[in-house]
Design an enzyme around this catalytic site. Structure first.
Site, PDB file in Angstrom:
ATOM      1  N   TYR A   1      -3.345  17.496   1.402  1.00  0.00           N
ATOM      2  CA  TYR A   1      -3.814  16.513   2.368  1.00  0.00           C
ATOM      3  C   TYR A   1      -2.674  15.824   3.117  1.00  0.00           C
ATOM      4  O   TYR A   1      -2.919  15.120   4.094  1.00  0.00           O
ATOM      5  CB  TYR A   1      -4.671  15.435   1.684  1.00  0.00           C
TER       6      TYR A   1
ATOM      7  N   HIS B   1      -5.925  22.954  -7.244  1.00  0.00           N
ATOM      8  CA  HIS B   1      -6.807  22.807  -6.083  1.00  0.00           C
ATOM      9  C   HIS B   1      -7.616  24.079  -5.811  1.00  0.00           C
ATOM     10  O   HIS B   1      -8.813  24.020  -5.582  1.00  0.00           O
ATOM     11  CB  HIS B   1      -5.973  22.434  -4.850  1.00  0.00           C
TER      12      HIS B   1
END
Length: 266
Positions: free
Chosen positions: A41, A99
């Site tokens: 992110y 992730h």
């Protein structure tokens, strides 16, 4: 060990420093006590700034982040997890996820690194994200430490019944990202009808449904109004009839999907 709130605040796409710091501090002011970010992110440092600026004690906030797919080799996982902790301004990351089981993911190296980080106390809990059921069960078997959470896309248009059952079987949290399907739930007649009945937003209905299923929801929002609207889902109690009607929605629609995704590589 910190509590893991059933409704958390997601920070995907909050890549602008001012926007991210403002959104996270607003979320904490509203009452969120769980913040979810990721190396991908590009905002861990901004989240850390918000945590430092907030009047809420950081010891009262559950902080989760995720390793990038290219950082899943043993050495890279160890090194970048430490970098993430520094950016977030924490001594211990409350929850560190893999992730995506892609790119550098190797079940021996990656899971060994997670066990090492857990053993040394840099992370308090291990998480996995976007794993197929077979990958999930394999990882649970190979890890020495317990899996605390599995994060996947989940909402009324993608109910993830098999993964919910596995979460119950293996005693970990199922965490829902995109829990309002990027607001596509607002286009579903059943959800809109239930929202109108309760005089709430379709987003709140979707979030309340996720919570009623026993999963944890981490909606992302940038504006104060949306942040507050999502948090108000905690006050919405759907009836059994509401839940059954949502369960009967005939769709299996993914928002996050691409050719290399694990479920497309079976």
């Amino acid at each position: 060990m910190k509590d893991f709130p059933q409704l958390g605040f997601g920070t995907y796409k909050l890549e602008d420093r001012d926007e991210c710091v403002s959104a996270v501090t607003t979320a904490l002011d509203v009452g969120y006590r769980s913040i979810d970010t990721a190396q991908m992110y590009n905002n861990e440092e901004y989240v850390g700034e918000a945590l430092a600026e907030s009047d809420v004690d950081i010891d009262d906030v559950f902080v989760a982040t995720k390793l990038k797919p290219e950082n899943l080799g043993y050495d890279d996982a160890i090194q970048t997890a430490r970098e993430s902790a520094d950016k977030l301004g924490v001594d211990t990351i409350d929850l560190l996820y893999v992730h995506w089981p892609l790119d550098a993911y190797d079940d021996e190296e990656t899971l060994s690194a997670l066990d090492e980080l857990y053993e040394e106390g840099l992370i308090a809990n291990i998480g996995l994200s976007n794993f197929r059921p077979d990958q999930l069960e394999s990882a649970i078997e190979k890890l020495d430490a317990p899996v605390f959470a599995h994060q996947v896309e989940m909402h009324p248009l993608l109910p993830q019944e098999e993964l919910l059952a596995l979460a119950d079987e293996y005693d970990h949290h199922l965490v829902a990202y995109s829990p309002i399907a990027r607001n596509e739930v607002a286009e579903n007649d059943t959800i809109v009808e239930i929202a109108e009945k309760h005089e709430v937003s379709p987003a709140q209905v979707s979030l309340a449904w996720v919570l009623a299923k026993g999963a944890t929801a981490i909606p992302k929002a940038a504006t104060p109004d949306h942040i507050r609207d999502n948090f108000a889902a905690l006050e919405l109690e759907l009836s059994d009839e509401d839940i059954a009607a949502i369960d009967d929605i005939e769709t299996d629609h993914r928002i996050v999907d691409f050719d290399e995704a694990p479920w497309n590589r079976v």
